[in-house]
Write an enzyme that holds these catalytic residues in place. Structure first.
Site, PDB file in Angstrom:
ATOM      1  CB  THR B  44       7.112   2.087  14.250  1.00 47.67           C
ATOM      2  OG1 THR B  44       6.021   2.374  15.129  1.00 47.67           O
ATOM      3  CG2 THR B  44       7.969   0.984  14.848  1.00 47.67           C
ATOM      4  CG  HIS B  47      10.608   5.849  16.595  1.00 48.13           C
ATOM      5  ND1 HIS B  47      11.049   6.939  17.306  1.00 48.13           N
ATOM      6  CD2 HIS B  47       9.255   5.968  16.523  1.00 48.13           C
ATOM      7  CE1 HIS B  47      10.011   7.685  17.670  1.00 48.13           C
ATOM      8  NE2 HIS B  47       8.905   7.124  17.195  1.00 48.13           N
ATOM      9  CG  HIS B  67       4.479  -2.255  10.980  1.00 51.10           C
ATOM     10  ND1 HIS B  67       5.608  -1.493  11.170  1.00 51.10           N
ATOM     11  CD2 HIS B  67       3.453  -1.507  11.406  1.00 51.10           C
ATOM     12  CE1 HIS B  67       5.263  -0.335  11.703  1.00 51.10           C
ATOM     13  NE2 HIS B  67       3.961  -0.319  11.841  1.00 51.10           N
ATOM     14  CD  GLU B  68       1.818   1.592   8.343  1.00 49.08           C
ATOM     15  OE1 GLU B  68       1.709   2.280   7.310  1.00 49.08           O
ATOM     16  OE2 GLU B  68       1.860   2.073   9.472  1.00 49.08           O
ATOM     17  CB  CYS B 100      -1.786 -14.735  27.208  1.00 48.82           C
ATOM     18  SG  CYS B 100      -2.329 -13.411  26.119  1.00 48.82           S
ATOM     19  CB  CYS B 103      -4.681 -14.690  23.154  1.00 49.43           C
ATOM     20  SG  CYS B 103      -3.342 -13.714  22.430  1.00 49.43           S
ATOM     21  NE  ARG B 204       2.117  15.634  11.270  1.00 46.70           N
ATOM     22  CZ  ARG B 204       2.546  14.873  12.268  1.00 46.70           C
ATOM     23  NH1 ARG B 204       2.177  15.156  13.509  1.00 46.70           N
ATOM     24  NH2 ARG B 204       3.307  13.823  12.041  1.00 46.70           N
ATOM     25  CG  LEU B 266      -3.310   5.664  18.916  1.00 42.10           C
ATOM     26  CD1 LEU B 266      -3.915   4.278  18.855  1.00 42.10           C
ATOM     27  CD2 LEU B 266      -3.338   6.308  17.545  1.00 42.10           C
ATOM     28  CG  LEU B 268       2.787   5.223  21.896  1.00 42.51           C
ATOM     29  CD1 LEU B 268       3.751   4.230  21.268  1.00 42.51           C
ATOM     30  CD2 LEU B 268       2.097   4.610  23.111  1.00 42.51           C
TER      31      LEU B 268
END
Lengths: 350, 350, 350, 350
Positions: B44, B47, B67-68, B100, B103, B204, B266, B268
């Site tokens: 991400t 991106h 975010h990690e 919501c 949640c 990989r 998973l 995308l």
């Protein structure tokens, strides 16, 4: 082929057993005759040998006991299609009726009318044993005979461990007989993060260590509950596998399970157990399961796959190997508690 | 404490990013300020760096991505009770609304109104990051920092693997980016008996081998479906974890899953995927799951427990360690495909 | 708005309660003040009133009891976003800590540090009650106030019934207090094919008939176990919901559950219960569950949806409506067993 | 007993069928001969009659079609123990192999080697039909013959509805052929709170109304997706049962399912379906299931119990009753879409 074979026979309603020459079983069109390579001895066999109250109420001599084994197919009935002569096999010895509610809804392991080969009909402590095709379990030759002979109790362990979530869970096993010991290996292989083994008997505790339990605890040497609460941050374990069948172990099971945890009960006990339902079960929101046999045949697929993949090291549990003619000596070894799993070779240890 | 800090900043709606000196975030009464020890780079982030269509539609610069991460608590708000200064922590960066349907019924990972720290608000490629207390995850100091910095993608892997049964199952993983590679380790640790890894990229595939996949297959080098059917006795695998997001991989997923199996999706993809529902899904009686994020906070408990117990060796996935000032170079390494997981050190690699 | 309000107050550590004029609660930024329309009385309130051993150990007077109610929002704190003045609401009165393992894994109903409004802090037998926003449950005005005031015990019933499969199952309910009676309606609405209600008290048996149980059985008038086995073709019921908390009822539960069935335990008992684990649990392969509260907030969604769809007729259970000033009389009606659910109106029955 | 019987015969690989006099089947030791009371016509029978591509690839004439029926046992083989002459029965017409992975793990409905009576061997459009004992389903005489003759498609409906949670859920059914219509009744009986029925054909919409769907929607008359989102507070339905097999219906299914919901696919389609995996499945975190047949024999227990308890009113679906000699006319009625379920009486309508 010979007409007769050697077998362990319980000749009459009394303690003991004899090695006898008996007729080789005749098979019907949907049955399989298996030449036994190795059998193994279960606690049930000791009950039959000693002729205790349970045995006196259930067993109808003469009987050849034995319900854990592997071997090779010696002959097949006319309508048998799934195995052929020479195949390496074991068998599920619970012969379910196939017609009751439980059997028809995927719960054949709690069939209302089950018959057990080696308990209700002649079993595997013999050179040959007769098995319905439906119950034959064909084995990959890659699986060692020693492991192939103990699939029945290993299946108990796999079924108990997998009766609920186990991945990334903390687990306590109360009672380290063979099934408890197997459960240590199974729980570890399926991702349990900490395995506590609780056992009074020193021999068994040593085996639990060899099976790589993370903590092996002796209830006579300290407060097991306090220790487990301490090691789980005060909350208790996610899962308890109760395999002792002793009131003290059962009491411990309820004390150490966390809120929302599960207790899977396998160990049989004839004594009444007293619980405080509000404190022990309801406020904690726990789940308790009665565990019986092994699933037909999910458990068989699971354990076979695990064995073939080399995920289970069960060697420490196999403490003795004997020739079938020494069957009575094995009974003594089990009684004194020195042995765990004893393998029986019909034609001498190989 | 200083007033400013270094951070990676996406300054405007265009490709690239800059290292800038910015204000240290101020925290509210229920927030925590964390000094970042190590962050790690996600696809991400690439991106966002490259400013592709997705980024242009979602990101509002200026933004600090990331975010990690893991770090130590530098300050806490007045009402914070669960951590204190100096604690070793990571965080769930999906901030769910808490109000919501999803949640309030245990499905916060698919919250209708989720905000992501590092995507919708300033993130962890900085010396400090601000986190709501509810999302802080306190860590045992026994867990290595390197692993603590990659809990977000490891959580994706754990959530995907555990979205259905995995014990004693055969598993195929299509796509061996970092999450696919982690999934190999997770599936093995949780009792999968055979793990197939399918990947076009040679780098990989080598990593998949280091992660101990049982079979690493190159779709460009032969018929992967035929190979897997052969190795599963003709029936296909029990579970497919689709982590490539490429139409060919998805096609393979449906071809290799057995009757009654599951496919967990998973990876995308923006391209439309065409299926024959009758043949691909209905006759086979399979289950398909869309997988998103990780469960709050079951997955966090699970992965922390697995790491603490030493059940996961993730080292091969961590290919690069860089100082934050070299952020742009890391982007190049990811683009060429040489790197898998890149760790970012705000104050230089330690 | 007035400064004071009428409330039922337990003034000291002794039996009884008083109607007093007390201050209206002040709310914090994340709290809601609700004007009570109707409250209802739980068995717990009778324990508090009578000041039994449980109450003496748990309750700290002075206390306003009451944890079942509905009303309209009178005021909201600064940070409240999900409701506004005038909204029709009820509330989950178990205030979970939000921070323990259970809370963070979707099991808040068995939170380790729960506080109950009306037990640990002032409750709903008053003109106004203070509730944290997190615990407010906004109601569709289509739901009758009478039903809205009994969501707490209805939630117990829904949670118990749905703790396992219920569709197309035979169900026995042991004990027909309000929750048992609600469970009859819930089980029927969710597809139970036969509902057996077992109850000693004649008043309650009549209510069970009005709730449309298929068979209402009196244990003092014949062999309930024999009757149920006869009516289930000898196999027993699929599900037992134990709501009596009496040793005889619990004994019956284990006798009538079929092999592979489930017993969900809700009824509290302070007496030790003795079981034969082998016969009662293990050979039958049953599952036993401790049931606590109701799921936050799955159960609330479920029961609200069922009520709004008109799937539940609960009127027979509501036997009394009183003005709050007559609170002590209600206690008498409960003690003699004539009443089932008693609704309390703070400003007179409407 | 006579030697011959009347039957519907597909004599050759071409459209059409004939009423012929043929030999009554001979039964083996584990088989049962059933005298057919009523059979019913499935869409599959129309495919066979019209000799479409599927039929040409699967059917080997001559064949007696028909796989939905009830009747009375006329004769039993020597080894049959579970039924006797005169018993009222139906049958599961999927004859599973009993030996594959799926059969041995409780998934016989997706057996790898299944044979279907009425498709692969002679079926029930005849005075007599031969059934293996294992597949016979004994019926309580309290169940009306009309319902007993449609257990096969009713079982599809019950299996689909119960493939996930249904209690207190909102449900949309796309396609109102007989199975879709049955599903309305089943979902309601099992506690679905709102049932949306979506259907283009006016006849079928009228039947859906008679089955008491809460909302019957015509996709040609307005935006079904918008309508359902409006009626579900913007979130979509919990469950979609896809029974149309048409690309437009499938598109709608993915549009109306809520985050975290499930789509159960029963309707067959030969056309490729294109999806945006990210938007349609992954971000929404939904579950998709392929549904096949009905569970052996959980579904049979479930539907029999529901019918016996009077929980299902299926009469609106049965639109026609014909004598077997008028079989070809029934085919026309199905083709024009005027009929839903047509019952066939071998010896004239009674």
């Amino acid at each position: 082929m010979a007409e007769t074979m050697l077998a362990v026979v319980k000749p009459q309603a009394a303690p003991g057993a004899e090695i006898r020459d008996v007729s080789i079983p005749r098979i019907g069109p949907m049955e399989v005759l298996v030449k036994v390579d190795v059998a193994s001895i279960c606690g049930t066999d000791l009950h039959i040998y000693n002729w205790d109250r349970w045995a006196a109420g259930r067993i109808h001599p003469p009987l050849i006991p034995g319900h854990e084994f592997c071997g090779h197919v010696a002959a097949i009935g006319n309508e048998v299609t799934t195995v052929q002569e020479g195949d390496f096999v074991s068998a599920e010895m619970h012969v379910a009726c196939g017609k009751c509610l439980q059997c028809r809804t995927g719960e054949a392991h709690i069939c209302q009318f089950v018959k057990i080969i080696g308990v209700d009909t002649d079993g595997a402590f013999a050179e040959y044993v007769r098995i319905p095709e439906s119950n034959i379990w064909k084995l990959d030759p890659a699986i060692p005979k020693e492991y192939a002979s103990i699939l029945d109790p290993l299946g108990n362990a796999v079924h108990t461990v997998l009766a609920g979530e186990i991945a990334a869970k903390t687990v306590a096993i109360t009672g380290c007989g063979p099934i408890g010991l197997f459960s240590i290996a199974v729980a570890r292989a399926l991702g349990a993060t900490t395995v506590f083994a609780i056992e009074l008997n020193e021999h068994r505790r040593k085996l639990a260590e060899k099976m790589k339990a993370d903590h092996v605890l002796d209830p006579s040497a300290g407060d097991v509950t306090a220790k487990i609460l301490e090691l789980t941050g005060g909350s208790g374990v996610d899962v308890v596998l109760e395999m002792a069948g002793h009131p003290d172990a059962i009491r411990t099971a309820f004390d150490i399970v966390r809120r929302g945890g599960r207790i899977s009960l396998l160990g049989l006990t004839s004594k009444p157990i007293s619980l405080n339902f509000s404190e022990d079960i309801i406020f904690k929101g726990i789940t308790i399961q009665g565990i019986n046999g092994r699933r037909m045949y999910q458990t068989w697929y699971q354990m076979t796959a695990l064995l073939k993949a080399g995920k289970l090291d069960l060697h420490p549990v196999i403490t003795d190997r004997i020739s079938m003619k020494d069957f009575s000596k094995a009974m003594e070894r089990l009684t004194t508690g020195e042995a765990s799993k004893i393998l029986v070779y019909p034609n001498g240890v190989k």
